[in-house]
Write an enzyme that holds these catalytic residues in place. Structure first.
Site, PDB file in Angstrom:
ATOM      1  N   GLN A   1       2.509  10.051   1.919  1.00  0.00           N
ATOM      2  CA  GLN A   1       3.869   9.527   2.094  1.00  0.00           C
ATOM      3  C   GLN A   1       4.838  10.017   1.019  1.00  0.00           C
ATOM      4  O   GLN A   1       6.061   9.952   1.233  1.00  0.00           O
ATOM      5  CB  GLN A   1       3.839   7.987   2.068  1.00  0.00           C
ATOM      6  CG  GLN A   1       3.112   7.372   3.259  1.00  0.00           C
ATOM      7  CD  GLN A   1       3.055   5.884   3.167  1.00  0.00           C
ATOM      8  OE1 GLN A   1       2.121   5.335   2.563  1.00  0.00           O
ATOM      9  NE2 GLN A   1       4.020   5.188   3.722  1.00  0.00           N
TER      10      GLN A   1
ATOM     11  N   HIS B   1      -4.741   1.306   7.429  1.00  0.00           N
ATOM     12  CA  HIS B   1      -3.397   1.879   7.551  1.00  0.00           C
ATOM     13  C   HIS B   1      -3.223   3.066   6.601  1.00  0.00           C
ATOM     14  O   HIS B   1      -2.713   4.125   6.995  1.00  0.00           O
ATOM     15  CB  HIS B   1      -2.362   0.782   7.248  1.00  0.00           C
ATOM     16  CG  HIS B   1      -0.938   1.210   7.320  1.00  0.00           C
ATOM     17  ND1 HIS B   1      -0.063   0.777   8.291  1.00  0.00           N
ATOM     18  CD2 HIS B   1      -0.202   2.036   6.516  1.00  0.00           C
ATOM     19  CE1 HIS B   1       1.130   1.334   8.100  1.00  0.00           C
ATOM     20  NE2 HIS B   1       1.069   2.092   7.032  1.00  0.00           N
ATOM     21  N   GLU B   2      -3.676   2.888   5.353  1.00  0.00           N
ATOM     22  CA  GLU B   2      -3.480   3.949   4.352  1.00  0.00           C
ATOM     23  C   GLU B   2      -4.419   5.129   4.592  1.00  0.00           C
ATOM     24  O   GLU B   2      -4.024   6.291   4.418  1.00  0.00           O
ATOM     25  CB  GLU B   2      -3.689   3.398   2.931  1.00  0.00           C
ATOM     26  CG  GLU B   2      -2.794   2.239   2.545  1.00  0.00           C
ATOM     27  CD  GLU B   2      -1.309   2.472   2.795  1.00  0.00           C
ATOM     28  OE1 GLU B   2      -0.579   1.482   2.933  1.00  0.00           O
ATOM     29  OE2 GLU B   2      -0.884   3.647   2.883  1.00  0.00           O
TER      30      GLU B   2
ATOM     31  N   GLY C   1       0.847  -1.192   0.000  1.00  0.00           N
ATOM     32  CA  GLY C   1       0.000   0.000   0.000  1.00  0.00           C
ATOM     33  C   GLY C   1       0.875   1.232   0.000  1.00  0.00           C
ATOM     34  O   GLY C   1       2.061   1.170   0.357  1.00  0.00           O
TER      35      GLY C   1
ATOM     36  N   HIS D   1      -2.970   7.320   7.058  1.00  0.00           N
ATOM     37  CA  HIS D   1      -1.957   8.236   6.491  1.00  0.00           C
ATOM     38  C   HIS D   1      -2.606   9.513   5.962  1.00  0.00           C
ATOM     39  O   HIS D   1      -2.079  10.613   6.134  1.00  0.00           O
ATOM     40  CB  HIS D   1      -1.191   7.560   5.344  1.00  0.00           C
ATOM     41  CG  HIS D   1      -0.004   6.735   5.772  1.00  0.00           C
ATOM     42  ND1 HIS D   1       1.051   7.225   6.499  1.00  0.00           N
ATOM     43  CD2 HIS D   1       0.290   5.439   5.557  1.00  0.00           C
ATOM     44  CE1 HIS D   1       1.938   6.269   6.718  1.00  0.00           C
ATOM     45  NE2 HIS D   1       1.497   5.174   6.157  1.00  0.00           N
TER      46      HIS D   1
ATOM     47  N   CYS E   1       5.746  -0.063   7.883  1.00  0.00           N
ATOM     48  CA  CYS E   1       5.374   1.128   7.110  1.00  0.00           C
ATOM     49  C   CYS E   1       6.578   1.595   6.298  1.00  0.00           C
ATOM     50  O   CYS E   1       7.697   1.643   6.833  1.00  0.00           O
ATOM     51  CB  CYS E   1       4.920   2.238   8.044  1.00  0.00           C
ATOM     52  SG  CYS E   1       4.398   3.740   7.192  1.00  0.00           S
ATOM     53  N   LEU E   2       6.355   1.923   5.049  1.00  0.00           N
ATOM     54  CA  LEU E   2       7.462   2.367   4.197  1.00  0.00           C
ATOM     55  C   LEU E   2       8.037   3.695   4.684  1.00  0.00           C
ATOM     56  O   LEU E   2       9.138   4.076   4.306  1.00  0.00           O
ATOM     57  CB  LEU E   2       6.978   2.485   2.746  1.00  0.00           C
ATOM     58  CG  LEU E   2       6.474   1.177   2.136  1.00  0.00           C
ATOM     59  CD1 LEU E   2       5.936   1.401   0.746  1.00  0.00           C
ATOM     60  CD2 LEU E   2       7.541   0.093   2.150  1.00  0.00           C
TER      61      LEU E   2
HETATM   62  O1  K2U Z   1       3.838   2.257   4.336  1.00  0.00           O
HETATM   63  C1  K2U Z   1       2.752   1.870   3.905  1.00  0.00           C
HETATM   64  O2  K2U Z   1       1.716   2.509   4.080  1.00  0.00           O
HETATM   65  C2  K2U Z   1       2.692   0.500   3.223  1.00  0.00           C
HETATM   66  C3  K2U Z   1       2.418  -0.519   4.299  1.00  0.00           C
HETATM   67  C4  K2U Z   1       1.041  -1.040   4.150  1.00  0.00           C
HETATM   68  C5  K2U Z   1       0.690  -2.032   5.217  1.00  0.00           C
HETATM   69  C6  K2U Z   1       1.143  -1.917   6.525  1.00  0.00           C
HETATM   70  C7  K2U Z   1       0.765  -2.872   7.472  1.00  0.00           C
HETATM   71  C8  K2U Z   1      -0.038  -3.919   7.115  1.00  0.00           C
HETATM   72  C9  K2U Z   1      -0.478  -3.999   5.822  1.00  0.00           C
HETATM   73  C10 K2U Z   1      -0.109  -3.065   4.882  1.00  0.00           C
HETATM   74  C11 K2U Z   1       3.515  -1.590   4.317  1.00  0.00           C
HETATM   75  O3  K2U Z   1       4.781  -1.025   4.484  1.00  0.00           O
HETATM   76  S1  K2U Z   1       3.652  -2.570   2.933  1.00  0.00           S
HETATM   77  C12 K2U Z   1       4.850  -3.752   3.552  1.00  0.00           C
HETATM   78  C13 K2U Z   1       4.123  -4.790   4.362  1.00  0.00           C
HETATM   79  C14 K2U Z   1       3.627  -5.860   3.668  1.00  0.00           C
HETATM   80  C15 K2U Z   1       2.888  -6.825   4.343  1.00  0.00           C
HETATM   81  C16 K2U Z   1       2.660  -6.731   5.707  1.00  0.00           C
HETATM   82  C17 K2U Z   1       3.179  -5.666   6.407  1.00  0.00           C
HETATM   83  C18 K2U Z   1       3.932  -4.677   5.733  1.00  0.00           C
HETATM   84 ZN    ZN Z   2       2.496   3.329   6.170  1.00  0.00          ZN
END
Ligand code: K2U
Ligand code: ZN
Length: 167
Positions: free
Chosen positions: A51, A133-134, A46, A137, A91-92
């Site tokens: 971001q 989560h998004e 996501g 943000h 989170c990225l």
């Molecule tokens: O930074 C972001 O918003 C992308 C997130 C999205 C996300 C966070 C937690 C759980 C689900 C999605 C992640 O950094 S994407 C990397 C990721 C992938 C699978 C599980 C957790 C994190």
């Molecule tokens: Zn994030």
């Protein structure tokens, strides 16, 4: 298409509240494409416009195993939420930090797609977590802010130390 730089916590620009999208134009479509490319390359499942320092209500998500089911959501709104799940999140914008966050098990989200059509998505599991989560943000909230003050302080110290080492 271009890869976009991702803001790092605790950058204050991550706390900005995103504005509603009023016009789906070529600039927004280009941003959505660049965000998707940036997300796939990170890799992530996501990415919110906040971001990449674009403060509009736009998110991209691909939570599929095959990485070929891109969702682009404009002006997303959670209509319903129920149940509870605790998921390990990352989170990225907070590289190297992972912790458990409690969120709704199921969400129904209304949004506009890139053609301007009104849509809804009824999600459970990882997709539901990612949507919440998004959308956080877009409201200026990073997942670590769901954690205790002590954990947040430790994360800030760790990231500040990493920044000094890599400077
Ligand atoms: O930074 C972001 O918003 C992308 C997130 C999205 C996300 C966070 C937690 C759980 C689900 C999605 C992640 O950094 S994407 C990397 C990721 C992938 C699978 C599980 C957790 C994190
Ligand atoms: Zn994030």
């Amino acid at each position: 298409m271009s890869l976009l730089p991702i803001l790092r916590f605790p950058d204050p620009r991550l706390k900005r509240v995103a504005a509603r999208v009023e016009s789906i134009d070529d600039k927004l479509r280009r941003l959505a494409r660049d965000m998707a490319e940036t997300m796939y390359e990170a890799p992530g499942i996501g990415l919110a416009a906040t971001q990449v320092n674009e403060h509009v209500q736009l998110i991209v998500i691909d939570a599929s195993e095959t990485r070929d089911q891109l969702l682009t959501l404009i002006n997303p709104v959670i209509l319903e939420q129920d149940g509870l799940q605790v998921c390990e999140e990352g989170c990225l914008s907070v590289p190297g930090i992972y912790d458990k966050v409690a969120r709704a098990e199921r969400v129904v989200v209304a949004y506009l797609d890139l053609e301007g059509a009104e849509r809804t998505v009824d999600a459970v599991g990882l997709l539901a977590v990612c949507l919440q989560h998004e959308i956080d943000h877009l409201q200026g909230q990073v997942f670590v802010e769901h954690l205790s003050q002590l954990k947040q302080q430790r994360i800030r110290s760790k990231l500040a130390k990493q920044a000094r080492i890599t400077a």
